[in-house]
Write a protein that holds these residues in place. Structure first.
Motif, PDB file in Angstrom:
ATOM      1  N   PHE A  61      -3.950 -61.226 -34.875  1.00 22.74           N
ATOM      2  CA  PHE A  61      -3.262 -62.501 -35.056  1.00 22.74           C
ATOM      3  C   PHE A  61      -3.419 -63.442 -33.867  1.00 22.74           C
ATOM      4  CE2 PHE A  61      -0.923 -59.525 -37.770  1.00 22.74           C
ATOM      5  CZ  PHE A  61      -0.964 -60.208 -38.977  1.00 22.74           C
ATOM      6  N   GLY A  62      -4.107 -62.966 -32.807  1.00 19.75           N
ATOM      7  CA  GLY A  62      -4.228 -63.826 -31.633  1.00 19.75           C
ATOM      8  C   GLY A  62      -2.870 -64.113 -31.026  1.00 19.75           C
ATOM      9  N   GLY A  63      -2.037 -63.090 -30.920  1.00 23.33           N
ATOM     10  CA  GLY A  63      -0.649 -63.295 -30.518  1.00 23.33           C
ATOM     11  C   GLY A  63      -0.484 -63.481 -29.025  1.00 23.33           C
ATOM     12  N   SER A  64       0.719 -63.794 -28.649  1.00 22.32           N
ATOM     13  CA  SER A  64       1.111 -63.908 -27.252  1.00 22.32           C
ATOM     14  C   SER A  64       2.579 -63.549 -27.171  1.00 22.32           C
ATOM     15  CB  SER A  64       0.874 -65.322 -26.728  1.00 22.32           C
ATOM     16  OG  SER A  64       1.717 -66.241 -27.417  1.00 22.32           O
ATOM     17  N   VAL A  65       3.085 -63.384 -25.956  1.00 19.32           N
ATOM     18  CA  VAL A  65       4.477 -62.972 -25.803  1.00 19.32           C
ATOM     19  C   VAL A  65       5.435 -63.996 -26.388  1.00 19.32           C
ATOM     20  CG1 VAL A  65       4.060 -61.517 -23.803  1.00 19.32           C
ATOM     21  CG2 VAL A  65       4.494 -63.960 -23.474  1.00 19.32           C
ATOM     22  N   GLU A  66       4.965 -65.237 -26.578  1.00 21.11           N
ATOM     23  CA  GLU A  66       5.855 -66.268 -27.116  1.00 21.11           C
ATOM     24  C   GLU A  66       6.258 -66.001 -28.562  1.00 21.11           C
ATOM     25  OE1 GLU A  66       3.161 -66.926 -25.317  1.00 21.11           O
ATOM     26  OE2 GLU A  66       4.149 -67.713 -23.515  1.00 21.11           O
ATOM     27  N   VAL A  67       5.503 -65.122 -29.264  1.00 26.10           N
ATOM     28  CA  VAL A  67       5.854 -64.880 -30.663  1.00 26.10           C
ATOM     29  C   VAL A  67       7.052 -63.949 -30.800  1.00 26.10           C
ATOM     30  CG1 VAL A  67       3.456 -65.193 -31.349  1.00 26.10           C
ATOM     31  CG2 VAL A  67       4.331 -62.883 -31.006  1.00 26.10           C
ATOM     32  N   ILE A  68       7.432 -63.259 -29.724  1.00 23.54           N
ATOM     33  CA  ILE A  68       8.604 -62.386 -29.794  1.00 23.54           C
ATOM     34  C   ILE A  68       9.813 -63.225 -30.188  1.00 23.54           C
ATOM     35  CG2 ILE A  68      10.122 -60.846 -28.508  1.00 23.54           C
ATOM     36  CD1 ILE A  68       7.370 -59.708 -28.941  1.00 23.54           C
ATOM     37  N   GLY A  69      10.497 -62.775 -31.225  1.00 20.77           N
ATOM     38  CA  GLY A  69      11.664 -63.489 -31.718  1.00 20.77           C
ATOM     39  C   GLY A  69      11.361 -64.447 -32.847  1.00 20.77           C
ATOM     40  N   GLN A  70      10.061 -64.759 -33.073  1.00 20.70           N
ATOM     41  CA  GLN A  70       9.716 -65.653 -34.172  1.00 20.70           C
ATOM     42  C   GLN A  70       9.691 -64.884 -35.494  1.00 20.70           C
ATOM     43  OE1 GLN A  70       6.068 -67.733 -33.388  1.00 20.70           O
ATOM     44  NE2 GLN A  70       6.790 -68.649 -31.486  1.00 20.70           N
ATOM     45  N   SER A  71       9.706 -65.623 -36.587  1.00 22.16           N
ATOM     46  CA  SER A  71       9.710 -65.001 -37.911  1.00 22.16           C
ATOM     47  C   SER A  71       8.332 -64.437 -38.228  1.00 22.16           C
ATOM     48  CB  SER A  71      10.100 -66.020 -38.974  1.00 22.16           C
ATOM     49  OG  SER A  71       9.905 -65.480 -40.273  1.00 22.16           O
ATOM     50  N   VAL A  72       8.307 -63.280 -38.877  1.00 16.43           N
ATOM     51  CA  VAL A  72       7.047 -62.675 -39.284  1.00 16.43           C
ATOM     52  C   VAL A  72       6.323 -63.539 -40.307  1.00 16.43           C
ATOM     53  CG1 VAL A  72       8.014 -61.312 -41.197  1.00 16.43           C
ATOM     54  CG2 VAL A  72       5.996 -60.473 -39.981  1.00 16.43           C
ATOM     55  N   PHE A  73       7.068 -64.412 -40.997  1.00 21.66           N
ATOM     56  CA  PHE A  73       6.440 -65.262 -42.010  1.00 21.66           C
ATOM     57  C   PHE A  73       5.505 -66.296 -41.381  1.00 21.66           C
ATOM     58  CE2 PHE A  73      10.097 -63.543 -44.211  1.00 21.66           C
ATOM     59  CZ  PHE A  73       9.544 -63.168 -45.419  1.00 21.66           C
ATOM     60  N   ASP A  74       5.587 -66.494 -40.045  1.00 20.19           N
ATOM     61  CA  ASP A  74       4.633 -67.369 -39.374  1.00 20.19           C
ATOM     62  C   ASP A  74       3.231 -66.773 -39.401  1.00 20.19           C
ATOM     63  OD1 ASP A  74       6.734 -69.043 -38.837  1.00 20.19           O
ATOM     64  OD2 ASP A  74       7.007 -68.383 -36.767  1.00 20.19           O
ATOM     65  N   TRP A  75       3.132 -65.464 -39.662  1.00 25.20           N
ATOM     66  CA  TRP A  75       1.835 -64.788 -39.718  1.00 25.20           C
ATOM     67  C   TRP A  75       1.325 -64.656 -41.148  1.00 25.20           C
ATOM     68  CZ3 TRP A  75       2.566 -60.032 -35.935  1.00 25.20           C
ATOM     69  CH2 TRP A  75       2.540 -60.508 -34.622  1.00 25.20           C
ATOM     70  N   VAL A  76       2.063 -65.184 -42.113  1.00 24.62           N
ATOM     71  CA  VAL A  76       1.714 -65.008 -43.529  1.00 24.62           C
ATOM     72  C   VAL A  76       1.283 -66.341 -44.118  1.00 24.62           C
ATOM     73  CG1 VAL A  76       2.547 -64.262 -45.793  1.00 24.62           C
ATOM     74  CG2 VAL A  76       3.386 -63.124 -43.721  1.00 24.62           C
ATOM     75  N   ALA A  77       0.147 -66.336 -44.859  1.00 25.07           N
ATOM     76  CA  ALA A  77      -0.330 -67.550 -45.512  1.00 25.07           C
ATOM     77  C   ALA A  77       0.692 -68.011 -46.558  1.00 25.07           C
ATOM     78  CB  ALA A  77      -1.682 -67.299 -46.164  1.00 25.07           C
ATOM     79  N   PRO A  78       0.822 -69.328 -46.765  1.00 32.62           N
ATOM     80  CA  PRO A  78       1.844 -69.840 -47.694  1.00 32.62           C
ATOM     81  C   PRO A  78       1.784 -69.218 -49.082  1.00 32.62           C
ATOM     82  CG  PRO A  78       0.904 -71.638 -46.422  1.00 32.62           C
ATOM     83  CD  PRO A  78       0.096 -70.420 -46.083  1.00 32.62           C
ATOM     84  N   GLU A  79       0.554 -68.985 -49.594  1.00 28.39           N
ATOM     85  CA  GLU A  79       0.451 -68.462 -50.957  1.00 28.39           C
ATOM     86  C   GLU A  79       0.922 -67.011 -51.076  1.00 28.39           C
ATOM     87  OE1 GLU A  79      -3.739 -68.074 -49.110  1.00 28.39           O
ATOM     88  OE2 GLU A  79      -2.021 -69.454 -49.049  1.00 28.39           O
ATOM     89  N   SER A  80       1.112 -66.312 -49.950  1.00 21.33           N
ATOM     90  CA  SER A  80       1.538 -64.904 -50.002  1.00 21.33           C
ATOM     91  C   SER A  80       2.975 -64.704 -49.540  1.00 21.33           C
ATOM     92  CB  SER A  80       0.612 -64.036 -49.136  1.00 21.33           C
ATOM     93  OG  SER A  80      -0.687 -63.979 -49.676  1.00 21.33           O
ATOM     94  N   ARG A  81       3.654 -65.791 -49.153  1.00 20.50           N
ATOM     95  CA  ARG A  81       4.999 -65.595 -48.592  1.00 20.50           C
ATOM     96  C   ARG A  81       5.989 -65.062 -49.625  1.00 20.50           C
ATOM     97  NH1 ARG A  81       4.747 -70.956 -44.697  1.00 20.50           N
ATOM     98  NH2 ARG A  81       3.394 -69.945 -43.136  1.00 20.50           N
ATOM     99  N   ASP A  82       5.838 -65.454 -50.879  1.00 17.66           N
ATOM    100  CA  ASP A  82       6.744 -64.939 -51.914  1.00 17.66           C
ATOM    101  C   ASP A  82       6.559 -63.430 -52.081  1.00 17.66           C
ATOM    102  OD1 ASP A  82       7.837 -67.396 -52.362  1.00 17.66           O
ATOM    103  OD2 ASP A  82       6.644 -67.832 -54.163  1.00 17.66           O
ATOM    104  N   ALA A  83       5.293 -62.967 -52.026  1.00 16.15           N
ATOM    105  CA  ALA A  83       5.024 -61.535 -52.177  1.00 16.15           C
ATOM    106  C   ALA A  83       5.612 -60.746 -51.016  1.00 16.15           C
ATOM    107  CB  ALA A  83       3.522 -61.287 -52.280  1.00 16.15           C
ATOM    108  N   VAL A  84       5.482 -61.281 -49.799  1.00 15.16           N
ATOM    109  CA  VAL A  84       6.042 -60.589 -48.635  1.00 15.16           C
ATOM    110  C   VAL A  84       7.564 -60.611 -48.689  1.00 15.16           C
ATOM    111  CG1 VAL A  84       6.188 -60.599 -46.119  1.00 15.16           C
ATOM    112  CG2 VAL A  84       4.009 -61.078 -47.239  1.00 15.16           C
ATOM    113  N   LEU A  85       8.126 -61.750 -49.095  1.00 14.23           N
ATOM    114  CA  LEU A  85       9.582 -61.833 -49.231  1.00 14.23           C
ATOM    115  C   LEU A  85      10.086 -60.806 -50.246  1.00 14.23           C
ATOM    116  CD1 LEU A  85      12.208 -63.291 -48.478  1.00 14.23           C
ATOM    117  CD2 LEU A  85      11.755 -64.899 -50.347  1.00 14.23           C
ATOM    118  N   ALA A  86       9.344 -60.648 -51.351  1.00 17.16           N
ATOM    119  CA  ALA A  86       9.736 -59.667 -52.370  1.00 17.16           C
ATOM    120  C   ALA A  86       9.680 -58.254 -51.807  1.00 17.16           C
ATOM    121  CB  ALA A  86       8.833 -59.787 -53.593  1.00 17.16           C
ATOM    122  N   ALA A  87       8.709 -57.996 -50.919  1.00 18.04           N
ATOM    123  CA  ALA A  87       8.613 -56.674 -50.313  1.00 18.04           C
ATOM    124  C   ALA A  87       9.831 -56.364 -49.453  1.00 18.04           C
ATOM    125  CB  ALA A  87       7.343 -56.577 -49.462  1.00 18.04           C
ATOM    126  N   PHE A  88      10.388 -57.407 -48.807  1.00 13.05           N
ATOM    127  CA  PHE A  88      11.562 -57.214 -47.960  1.00 13.05           C
ATOM    128  C   PHE A  88      12.868 -57.197 -48.765  1.00 13.05           C
ATOM    129  CE2 PHE A  88       8.662 -58.695 -44.618  1.00 13.05           C
ATOM    130  CZ  PHE A  88       8.955 -57.789 -43.616  1.00 13.05           C
TER     131      PHE A  88
END
Length: 778
Positions: A208-235
């Motif tokens: 994901f090319g991450g950095s320490v700044e992502v700590i505390g951010q939502s995991v949905f920032d790493w999910v493409a818009p078209e897949s966010r409903d599927a990930v939300l359903a998984a949770f």
């Protein structure tokens, strides 16, 4: 001697015991001080700190005996850990559990015993602090209070054992785990209960090319818009039961730091300890998708570019061999025969590859209809006969179940049989025979078995576990002499499982291999649906036996009566039973003696038994101490009886009740799963095909049925419920009124719009044998 059964939490109990790292350690004064105090305080010859391991009881401290361990099956303490509170035996010679125990009849001459359980930090009963006397003895309330105090002292010493060692082990485990995480190829991310990123490993950083700044951010920032409903359903969906640990797998599109997307496989796992949260495992699927695309493009090319010319070639060869251009010289004919046979091999290979692609993509269509198996078997033999003749192998049909019918696809069933017959012919010795069988798989005629048996060299042991995989030859050492695609068995397995059946093989007596296909059978025309005898009622009073039988059958179970221990032994030996009720006061032989025999037989050692007795069980003894799942006193309460039997039939491990919810509306499936809560294993089936497969795979305690499904009317299931679900109660929960004839076949028929949630939940709890719960509506 009644051997002590294992407690329901045996695996967790042993794990907690082994985590103490105390077994087989040297004697220690801090433990010996406790047993010496107990010995003096109570004036007994023997005092022990006993820990119950898998097959032994081991003494961390002992006074009065020299042995450091004894067999678990002879141990009084192994009985003590089956109950809460002290186990007290005032006279072992008068107790049927211990009267013939070697510790009672042998040199120790044990007469009196008092054992107080020792618990681990997790609450598991690990062993006892016990007192043993060689003469009959009563233990007063003050005695037992003092014993509890000494046991609490021993518990404290056990649970602080080797703190430094435990700390060292934890540190080593943490270092190993960190090394694994740092070197894992998959991204591993931990999330808070709200889905905020807490930690991630090196692979996730690179992905994901991450950095320490992502700590505390939502995991949905790493999910493409078209897949966010599927990930939300998984949770938040019903795939993971609320309040439980579990995982769900999804294929989604993820976002890199530069905004580009990539396909990924994710596994979401709910964590409850040490604090609520989630783990997310991410695998970059880009390479797999690229390979799949190449494979699909290749198969498409094979399909469109090779089948047409091969058809032309095969047709031309057939015309030439048939004399369309004049008589063919003998030498040329042999060469043309070789060309024609290899052309057919290529066509079969292409067809098999196309079938595998359809299976993997979920595009294989089955035309389901009632099928007579005997005509299909004859057709498959006729199709394969010319192929078998080239190996000088004869195909023989032996049909016992001549009127057997199944629900299936005629073409696909024939394909399975032809695959098995072709393999058997290839691997049979020249001049041998292949036996094709059609018989009932059980006495109730609820399943039918087709067999194809050869006299070949058999299946090598190293291939047994992977024989139904793709591109696997039945005899790798002879692969060139027995050509084939290696796809036939994989295709056959997929077809059979789609039909709710099972395929396998077993060595044939006298040499060779017998492949079999078991399928759920449809009832024979004009015959009532077969019922499976489920519960054996062992009761000598005919009125009570009739009452128990009626109550069980009202609960959707079938029962048969044995009026004596001798009759019960015969019935238990003649067939398999799902549970037994047992009266203690039987004529000729008492029920406890019969129960000991039941536990001594391999076929019935794990049979769930519920005692129905005119007297209460002895004080301080649990039903498990006698080898039973429950002990009910007469007069018999219907709800208590059905609840005890259903819980017993779930097995000694106290499995959760299982509910099959046949419903095509995903929202309603989630609502019902949330209503019954994590205490029930709710399995969803959105189609008739999936429902049939689930019903054939496992036993359910209840079936909740919507009638209108995408592939047909679910009432078709009622005519052919397969074992182990022939006696499973069914509740119709549909959007329309159920007709009287259909309603008469089920326990209850409800209309969705007219049934309050609490009424539905109460009915479900009653039928699965569970006390009512009041779960909030989702």
């Amino acid at each position: 001697m009644l051997e002590p059964p294992f407690p329901p939490d045996e695996a967790a109990r042993l794990a907690e015991l082994h985590r103490l790292h105390v077994l087989d350690t040297l004697a220690e004064e801090r433990f010996d001080r406790i047993t010496r105090t107990a010995q003096r305080m109570f004036g007994v010859p023997i005092a022990l700190i006993s820990l119950i391991d898998a097959n032994r009881q081991w003494f961390k401290s002992r006074q009065g005996i020299t042995d450091s361990q004894t067999p678990r099956r002879e141990s009084f303490c192994a009985h003590a850990i089956l109950q809460d509170g002290p186990l007290v035996i005032t006279d072992a010679t008068a107790d049927p559990r211990f009267a013939d125990n070697p510790n009672v009849t042998g040199p120790l001459q044990v007469r009196a015993y008092a054992g107080q359980q020792l618990h681990g930090r997790g609450g598991a009963r690990l062993g006892t602090l016990c007192l043993i006397d060689s003469k009959r003895r009563e233990f007063s309330a003050d005695d037992l209070a003092a014993l509890r105090d000494l046991a609490a002292w021993a518990e404290l010493e056990l649970n602080i054992y080797s703190i430094e060692q435990a700390t060292l082990v934890a540190r080593e485990k943490e270092e190993k785990l960190q090394a694994i995480l740092d070197n894992a190829g998959d991204g591993i991310v931990t999330l808070s209960a709200e889905g905020a990123i807490e930690t991630f490993n090196v692979a996730a950083w690179a992905m994901f090319g991450g950095s320490v700044e992502v700590i505390g951010q939502s995991v949905f920032d790493w999910v493409a818009p078209e897949s966010r409903d599927a990930v939300l359903a998984a949770f938040t969906g019903g795939d993971i039961a609320p309040g439980s640990e579990g995982s769900v797998r999804r294929e989604v599109a993820c976002l890199r730091a530069d905004g580009s997307t990539f396909p990924a496989e994710i596994v979401v796992t709910r964590l409850r300890n040490p604090k609520p949260g989630w783990t997310l495992i991410v695998r970059d699927a880009s390479e797999r998708k690229r390979v799949e695309k190449m494979k699909n493009e290749f198969i498409s090319t094979v399909s469109h570019e090779l089948r047409t010319p091969l058809t032309s070639v095969r047709g031309s060869l057939g015309l030439v061999l048939g004399g369309a251009v004049g008589e063919v010289p003998a030498q040329a004919r042999s060469l043309l025969d070789i060309a024609a046979k290899n052309c057919d091999r290529l066509v079969r290979l292409i067809n098999d590859m196309l079938d595998i692609e359809k299976i993997e993509s979920g595009h294989m269509r089955l035309e389901m209809a009632p099928q007579q198996l005997l005509p299909l078997a004859k057709q498959a033999i006729a199709t394969t006969e010319s192929f078998a003749q080239q190996f000088r192998v004869q195909l023989r049909l032996q049909a016992e179940a001549v009127d057997a019918r199944v629900m299936g696809d005629a073409d696909r069933l024939t394909q399975v049989l032809v695959n098995l017959l072709s393999n058997a012919a290839k691997f049979s010795p020249e001049g041998g025979g292949v036996d094709v069988g059609l018989a009932w798989a059980d006495a109730s005629q609820s399943r039918v078995r087709m067999t194809v048996a050869d006299r070949g060299a058999g299946i090598p042991p190293e291939l047994a576990d992977k024989l139904f995989g793709r591109f696997v030859q039945g005899d790798a050492s002879d692969a060139r002499a027995k050509p084939g695609t290696g796809l036939g068995l994989a295709i056959s397995k997929a077809i059979v499982e789609r039909l709710g059946g099972r395929i396998g093989f077993e060595p044939r007596e006298g040499g060779g291999t017998a492949f079999f296909v078991d399928l759920p059978a449809l009832p024979r025309p004009g015959a009532p649906a077969a019922r499976q005898a489920s519960v054996l009622v062992c009761e000598d009073d005919p009125d009570i036996a009739r009452l128990v039988t009626m109550l069980l059958e009202r609960g959707g179970l079938h029962a048969e009566v044995a009026g004596s221990a001798a009759e019960a032994r015969k019935k238990l030996a003649s067939q398999a039973w799902r549970a037994m009720t047992l009266d203690i006061g039987l004529p000729g032989e008492d029920g406890l003696s019969l129960l000991r025999w039941v536990r001594s037989q391999p076929a019935t050692a794990d049979l769930p038994v519920v005692v129905l007795s005119a007297s209460d069980r002895p004080d301080g003894a649990s039903a498990a101490a006698f080898g039973a799942m429950d002990w009910l006193a007469k007069p018999i309460d219907e709800d208590r009886l059905l609840s005890a039997i259903r819980q017993a039939m779930r097995g000694a491990k106290r499995e959760r009740p299982a509910l099959l919810h046949v419903e095509d509306d995903p929202d309603l499936r989630r609502v019902v799963a949330a209503m019954v809560g994590p205490g029930c294993d709710t399995v969803a089936a959105s189609t008739l095909d999936e429902a049939r497969r689930q019903l054939a795979l496992r036993a359910f305690d209840l079936i909740l049925l919507d009638l209108q499904l995408p592939d047909g009317n679910a009432s078709e299931l009622l005519a052919s419920l397969p074992p182990p679900n022939t006696a499973t109660p069914v509740v119709i929960f549909s959007g329309t009124e159920t007709g009287a004839p259909l309603a008469a076949q089920v326990r209850s028929a409800l209309v969705k719009s007219r049934t309050p949630a609490d009424e539905l939940l109460a009915l479900l709890n009653r039928l699965i044998g569970r006390r009512e719960q009041h779960n909030p509506a989702p």
